[in-house]
Motif scaffolding. Structure first.
Motif, mmCIF file in Angstrom:
data_model
loop_
_atom_site.group_PDB
_atom_site.id
_atom_site.type_symbol
_atom_site.label_atom_id
_atom_site.label_comp_id
_atom_site.label_asym_id
_atom_site.label_seq_id
_atom_site.Cartn_x
_atom_site.Cartn_y
_atom_site.Cartn_z
ATOM 1 N N ARG A 119 42.597 33.388 40.765
ATOM 2 C CA ARG A 119 41.557 34.367 40.418
ATOM 3 C C ARG A 119 40.629 33.817 39.335
ATOM 4 N NH1 ARG A 119 42.821 39.851 37.546
ATOM 5 N NH2 ARG A 119 40.851 40.901 37.836
ATOM 6 N N LYS A 144 36.629 32.889 39.694
ATOM 7 C CA LYS A 144 35.604 33.432 38.791
ATOM 8 C C LYS A 144 34.781 32.309 38.177
ATOM 9 C CE LYS A 144 37.512 37.856 37.406
ATOM 10 N NZ LYS A 144 38.015 38.660 36.290
ATOM 11 N N LYS A 166 32.214 30.923 40.712
ATOM 12 C CA LYS A 166 31.091 31.769 41.109
ATOM 13 C C LYS A 166 29.848 31.305 40.385
ATOM 14 C CE LYS A 166 33.248 36.088 42.407
ATOM 15 N NZ LYS A 166 33.413 37.501 42.077
#
Length: 139
Positions: free
Chosen positions: A104, A108, A111
């Motif tokens: 996760r 992030k 991105k």
């Protein structure tokens, strides 16, 4: 000799080396999580549940009693060692949660911020002329 060179090219590729590094780090990390569960979490859980030791929970599958420690009971015959399973299941859940959090965080970080809106392309000259004709016809 062609097969050996092909194997060498395969083995030296970055993906294979990355996989090997991941497996080694994963094995070491698994030992850390295993120690955390067995040495920190399970003793506290056992204390909260009345001083019970989960690693020695079992059901004998022969006529022996449950007074023996798990290792001795295994020597005496088949046992259904559900306490060990609970410990290993807890190891898996913690490890899976930590890996989920790592993935996760990586996602992030990957991105990309949305690119600023590009300026609109200049209007072609034909469109400008057609608009002028349309506007003159309206008058």
């Amino acid at each position: 000799m062609g097969m050996m060179q092909e194997f060498k090219a395969f083995a030296i590729k970055g993906n294979v080396i990355d996989l090997a590094v991941g497996v080694i780090i994963g094995a070491a990390f698994s030992k850390i999580v295993d120690s955390m569960v067995q040495d920190l979490i399970m003793p506290v859980a056992g204390k909260l549940l009345g001083g019970l030791d989960f690693s020695n929970y079992y059901i004998p599958l022969n006529n022996q009693g449950t007074q023996l420690a798990l290792a001795e009971a295994k020597k005496a015959g088949a046992v259904f060692a559900y306490g060990s399973f609970i410990t290993i299941l807890l190891n898996f859940i913690i490890l899976a949660f930590i890996i989920f959090q790592m993935v996760r965080a990586i996602n992030k970080a990957k991105k990309e911020e949305p690119a600023p809106a590009a300026e609109p392309a200049p209007t072609p000259e034909e469109v400008i002329l057609l608009r002028e004709i349309r506007d003159s016809l309206r008058k």
